[in-house]
Write an enzyme that holds these catalytic residues in place. Structure first.
Site, short mmCIF file in Angstrom:
data_model
loop_
_atom_site.label_atom_id
_atom_site.label_comp_id
_atom_site.label_asym_id
_atom_site.label_seq_id
_atom_site.Cartn_x
_atom_site.Cartn_y
_atom_site.Cartn_z
CB SER A 176 32.42 -31.98 8.05
OG SER A 176 31.03 -31.92 8.34
CB THR A 177 28.36 -29.85 5.31
OG1 THR A 177 28.35 -30.53 4.06
CG2 THR A 177 27.40 -28.66 5.28
CG ASN A 178 28.46 -30.36 10.18
OD1 ASN A 178 27.61 -30.07 9.33
ND2 ASN A 178 28.41 -31.48 10.90
CB THR B 26 11.64 18.10 22.08
OG1 THR B 26 10.95 19.21 22.69
CG2 THR B 26 13.12 18.43 21.98
CB SER C 114 -0.95 10.69 -7.19
OG SER C 114 -2.31 10.29 -7.19
CE LYS D 124 -0.10 12.85 -2.43
NZ LYS D 124 0.93 11.85 -2.11
#
Length: 479
Positions: free
Chosen positions: A145-147, A192, A323, A329
């Site tokens: 089955s597909t399932n 931190t 840019s 840049k």
């Protein structure tokens, strides 16, 4: 048929007759699905792992049914030969159904059944569409089955994707680990909450990125094991209706041999047919990977920010002009694209979670979107790891002098002196350094809080970046 029309053949389904291109290996079920689901524009042909998985399943099923005496050797051999051709790359262009579809994957399964049947017919000396000799449903789909076919195919395809991703993660981990060795002597300030904390080495920082990947490679391997449990033999809902009593065991054995993957049949096929937990687990691991990988890429962008007005601790390879208006840049485009893949994978995880939850009673009808999302996550994350390694990490360099200068001028370095000058003295030194802009080392020596040779020894990278014995007792607090 007009003079300019392409030749067709007539096929029939429960809706009625339909003209199918005469040279097509797919049939009427596939054609209707193409018309019904113009959704993503991405077809099965763009997911070769899934096509190969379906072919392996159909070959294993035909052989099992032949071994059980319910399918002729001639038909089983023809099906098997067609499947092997497909697994070698043939006829993938005939898998034309959209990856996103209604019907719990039935259209995918029928696309496979029809292509395999028509190629097998040719191998037997018959024309395409002569289904009285070999039928897509009666023979290619026998006992199935597909399932049970579709979720098993999804797992095999996911397994292949996992292997590629694991390899890509290993490549990236190695690159980070090699940078950790290269930068092992580069002292810098740890942070931190974006504030100066205590010294560490740049090698320790990059070693962390390698370690995070290593941990997630293990989690990915664990998820792969869950993928290896299949429900093939369950047929429609898990009861095994229409299949031979010994079919499930036989087909699993054959499929393991064909794919080289050690597969097991789920102990409860009714449960396995409706449960998408393995896909949810895998998606969760992919989300875990990208959350940490994206964090690492954000770190790379931050550490390379500048070059004049940012951290400027490391240099990423210049890959392209950054840019259209600002000359000179250069942007961190490789970490940026990895960040975006992470956002996509996290979104895919939400989709997979919702689809898995939406299954009703004995079947989940939404496995197509689960596969579509997993396929994109695995494919894009694999590519992201490889481009990050090749186009970024390998070429990273350290701005050693700037890093050393920041350590020497950081107030955070005073933490390392606590055991030697005491917390109160250290606080006074920190306050003066902050107020005057002078260096901690200069103030400590000026106040006579430490001997120069002791201070020099304490400020060595090995001493600053790992637990060490205290060289001298702490001084008394300032009066």
């Amino acid at each position: 048929m007009t003079a300019n029309a392409l030749p067709t053949r007539i096929e029939h389904d429960l809706i009625g007759d339909r003209a199918v291109p005469a040279d097509a290996y797919y049939g009427v079920h596939t054609l209707r699905a193409v018309e019904n689901f113009p959704i993503s524009g991405q077809t099965l042909s763009q997911a070769p792992d899934l096509i190969n998985a379906l072919a392996a399943i159909k070959e294993a099923a035909a052989e099992a049914n032949c071994q059980l005496g319910i399918l002729s050797r001639e038909i089983a051999d023809a099906i098997g030969a067609a499947c092997r051709e497909i697994r070698e790359g043939a006829l993938h262009d005939q898998f034309i159904v959209d990856l996103i579809q209604g019907g719990a994957g039935t259209s995918t399964n029928m696309n496979a059944n029809e292509v395999i049947a028509n190629r097998a017919l040719e191998l037997m000396g018959h024309a395409k569409g002569e289904y009285q000799f070999l039928h897509p449903n009666e023979h290619v789909n026998m006992g199935q089955s597909t399932n049970d076919v579709y979720p098993t195919a999804l797992k095999l395809a996911a397994w292949a994707g996992i292997q590629r991703l694991s390899g890509a993660m290993g490549v990236l981990r190695t690159a980070f680990a090699e940078k950790a060795v290269e930068f092992s002597d580069v002292l810098k300030m740890g942070r931190t909450q974006l504030q100066d904390a205590v010294p560490m080495t740049l090698g320790q920082e990059f070693g962390t990125y390698a370690r995070m990947l290593s941990e997630d490679e293990l989690r990915l391997a664990e998820a792969a094991q869950l993928i290896c449990e299949i429900n093939l033999g369950a047929t429609a809902i898990g009861t095994g209706i229409t299949a031979h009593p010994l079919y499930a065991a036989k087909v699993c054995e054959n499929l393991s041999r064909i794919t080289g993957i050690t597969l097991i049949t789920a102990p409860d096929l009714i449960e396995a047919t409706q449960d998408c937990g393995a896909f949810v687990q895998l998606s969760g691991v992919l989300k875990r990977i990208v959350v940490k990988l994206s964090k690492s890429c954000s770190d790379l962008r931050l550490l390379s920010s500048g070059p004049r007005a940012g951290f400027n601790e490391i240099n990423l390879p210049a890959m392209q002009a950054g840019s259209s208006i600002m000359p000179g840049k250069v942007n961190p485009v490789i970490p940026e694209v990895v960040n975006q893949v992470a956002f996509e994978v996290i979104g895919n995880d939400v989709t997979i979670s919702m689809a898995a939850e939406a299954g009703q009673l004995q079947l989940n009808a939404f496995e197509p979107i689960i596969f579509y999302s997993l396929h994109r996550s695995l494919t894009h994350l694999t590519a992201a790891c490889l481009t990050l390694e090749k186009n970024c990490v390998r070429g990273i360099t350290a701005n050693r002098e700037r890093l050393r200068d920041m350590v020497e001028h950081s107030i955070g370095i005073v933490t390392a002196l606590n055991p030697y000058i005491g917390y109160s003295n250290a606080t006074e030194v920190a306050l003066e350094a902050h107020r005057t802009g002078r260096g901690v080392v200069e103030i400590v020596l000026e106040r006579g809080l430490m001997a120069p040779e002791t201070l020099k020894a304490v400020l060595q990278p090995d001493t600053l970046t790992r637990p060490t014995e205290i060289l001298v007792p702490a001084a008394k607090p300032a009066q």
